[in-house]
Design a protein around this motif. Structure first.
Motif: not given
Ligand SMILES: [Zn+2]
Length: 252
Positions: A101, A103, A106, A171, A192
């Motif tokens: 993802h 975020h 990451h 998530h 995550d």
């Molecule tokens: Zn995350």
């Protein structure tokens, strides 16, 4: 030649423990993992850690408000490109960066593999642009101009079933995990979708989550995979990651 899997951490992060485990007090310092997958047809990384600016200028990178919930422990030599160089892998030779993802912990290193196509769920892309920095999405991480392969559900970049993106929404609305089959067995790189061994053992949901029911149903899927012999690679488990051989030692 079979598929090879290498694991390494790109720094650490101190965050509220309750983010990872609902109801938990205090703070926890967690590793930020990334992986290199060497396939006969090309190279992929799964997740890319933090943006290099976080080493020297976390306020400029992320802003004061977000830093209330995150302290970086990220030093020169821990960034993705340096980890690859330590494995004698040229970052420019990586074909794909597969993001669980977007975020910041990451996708922050995406630009360090400049020739890689970015493989991400399409619904994560639309969510990230809409949600913004307050939700952990920093545009400079993912708005890099790299070629984007937006996928929907399962995706098999090398076309032989050895490396497969698995949708694990919960998530975030467009989260994905990665299944990697090596000569040593099957590995599930959670991202995550499962932070800690404790999360899976106790079905303990995180405190901050887009869709709790979806996330818990992903836990059940992971347990089924685990029962069939897959190794679950927890996303941010400090004790677990102390037991994981770091690149250049091969994980699988
Ligand atoms: Zn995350």
């Amino acid at each position: 030649m079979s598929v090879e899997l290498y694991a390494f951490t790109c720094g650490h992060l101190t965050i509220p423990h309750g983010f990872l485990l609902e109801g938990r007090e205090g703070w926890i310092t967690v590793p930020i993992p990334a992986y290199l997958i060497v396939h006969p047809k090309g190279r992929a990384v799964f997740d890319s850690g933090l943006h290099i600016q976080a080493q020297t200028d976390p306020v400029g990178y992320m802003g004061e408000a977000c830093l209330k919930y995150a302290t970086f422990h990220f030093h020169p030599g821990e960034e993705l490109a340096a980890r690859l160089a330590a494995m004698q892998v040229d970052a420019a030779s990586v074909d794909y960066v597969i993001n669980s993802h977007w975020h910041y912990d990451h996708a922050g290193g995406n630009a360090q593999v400049p020739n890689a196509d970015v493989v991400v769920q399409g619904r994560e892309v639309s969510h990230a642009f809409a949600a913004g920095a307050a939700a952990g999405y920093l545009k400079q991480d993912f708005d890099t101009g790299q070629r984007l392969r937006q996928v929907d559900g399962e995706h098999d970049p090398f076309g032989d079933g050895s490396v497969v993106c698995l949708p694990t929404y919960g998530h975030t609305p467009g989260h994905q995990s990665l299944r990697v089959r090596t000569a040593d067995g099957e590995f599930i790189l959670c991202g995550d979708a499962c932070y800690l061994k404790e999360s899976l053992d106790n079905l303990h949901a995180p405190g901050v989550i887009a869709d709790k029911a979806a996330a818990v149903s992903v836990f059940h899927r992971f347990r089924q995979m685990q029962a069939r012999g897959a190794r679950i690679m927890y996303g941010h488990d400090p004790a677990f990651w102390k037991t994981i051989p770091q690149a250049p030692v091969r994980l699988g």
